[in-house]
Design a protein around this motif. Structure first.
Motif, PDB file in Angstrom:
ATOM      1  N   TRP A  56       0.914  -1.191   0.035  1.00  0.00           N
ATOM      2  CA  TRP A  56       0.131  -0.169   0.151  1.00  0.00           C
ATOM      3  C   TRP A  56       0.730   1.319   0.026  1.00  0.00           C
ATOM      4  O   TRP A  56       0.310   2.083  -0.674  1.00  0.00           O
ATOM      5  CB  TRP A  56      -0.988   0.054   1.261  1.00  0.00           C
ATOM      6  CG  TRP A  56      -2.281  -1.166   1.033  1.00  0.00           C
ATOM      7  CD1 TRP A  56      -2.461  -2.247   1.677  1.00  0.00           C
ATOM      8  CD2 TRP A  56      -2.952  -0.762   0.128  1.00  0.00           C
ATOM      9  NE1 TRP A  56      -3.412  -2.772   1.155  1.00  0.00           N
ATOM     10  CE2 TRP A  56      -3.855  -2.101   0.200  1.00  0.00           C
ATOM     11  CE3 TRP A  56      -3.634   0.103  -0.933  1.00  0.00           C
ATOM     12  CZ2 TRP A  56      -5.016  -2.288  -0.706  1.00  0.00           C
ATOM     13  CZ3 TRP A  56      -4.765  -0.309  -1.519  1.00  0.00           C
ATOM     14  CH2 TRP A  56      -5.489  -1.366  -1.563  1.00  0.00           C
ATOM     15  N   THR A  58      -7.927  -0.022  -4.473  1.00  0.00           N
ATOM     16  CA  THR A  58      -8.866   0.671  -3.145  1.00  0.00           C
ATOM     17  C   THR A  58     -10.312   0.285  -3.417  1.00  0.00           C
ATOM     18  O   THR A  58     -10.744  -0.125  -2.037  1.00  0.00           O
ATOM     19  CB  THR A  58      -8.602   2.341  -3.258  1.00  0.00           C
ATOM     20  OG1 THR A  58      -7.278   2.529  -3.116  1.00  0.00           O
ATOM     21  CG2 THR A  58      -9.304   2.813  -2.143  1.00  0.00           C
ATOM     22  N   ALA A  69      -9.987  -0.613   3.246  1.00  0.00           N
ATOM     23  CA  ALA A  69      -8.705   0.159   2.816  1.00  0.00           C
ATOM     24  C   ALA A  69      -8.278   1.416   3.552  1.00  0.00           C
ATOM     25  O   ALA A  69      -7.484   1.595   4.195  1.00  0.00           O
ATOM     26  CB  ALA A  69      -8.219   0.212   1.351  1.00  0.00           C
TER      27      ALA A  69
END
Length: 180
Positions: A103, A147, A153
């Motif tokens: 991420w 996402t 998320a």
């Protein structure tokens, strides 16, 4: 935070996840030192950006965070995004270090391309802005896809940020009081 002894569960995947991002950015930034040809800079940078897009979308997204997305054209000719996510039990078993790397590099790469785009604008280099725009678009496509794939998320990123700030604040307080 991770337990002290925990390592990356998929170090090779993590390596290639970062490799193409770093290669595209490094080549773009350093290419002016070695090449006078904009065409070479454009082709190689966009090729590296496309390889990064492919590796993230098709390999590292599945392995590191258990997510997958793709786009299809339905019978009406409309573009339809499809998303897959592992079940909650499998997601809970995912390695936190792998997920963290996935991420943060996904978002930091887009930020880096955005900053490079601003520099190109300031220097009035529309041709280099095109290179940055293509690479930024590929990065943003992966960000949007993953996402949307990850329902929570935003929640996890906020929890990570809160944990990081709390941990740093706590360690700062502990070191301050240990000195006194």
């Amino acid at each position: 935070m991770q337990p002290p002894g925990e390592n990356y569960a998929n170090p090779k995947t993590c390596f290639f996840h970062v490799l193409f991002k770093a290669a595209a950015l490094a080549f773009y930034i350093l290419s002016a030192l070695f090449f006078d040809s904009f065409v070479i800079i454009f082709v190689v940078t966009v090729l590296l950006g496309a390889l990064d897009f492919w590796v993230v979308k098709n390999v590292s997204g599945r392995i590191l965070v258990g997510l997958r997305w793709w786009n299809e054209i339905n019978d009406l000719g409309e573009s339809v995004w499809k998303f897959e996510c592992l079940d909650q039990e499998s997601m809970a078993r995912m390695n936190k270090k792998d997920s963290w790397l996935f991420w943060w590099t996904l978002y930091l790469t887009a930020v880096a391309w955005l900053v490079l785009g601003i520099f190109s604008l300031i220097r009035f280099q529309a041709d280099y802005l095109l290179v940055v725009g293509v690479c930024l678009a590929l990065s943003i496509a992966n960000i949007v896809g993953f996402t949307k794939c990850r329902k929570d998320a935003k929640k996890q990123i906020q929890q990570f940020a809160t944990q990081t700030i709390a941990t740093r604040f706590s360690s700062t307080l502990q070191s301050a009081f240990s000195v006194v």
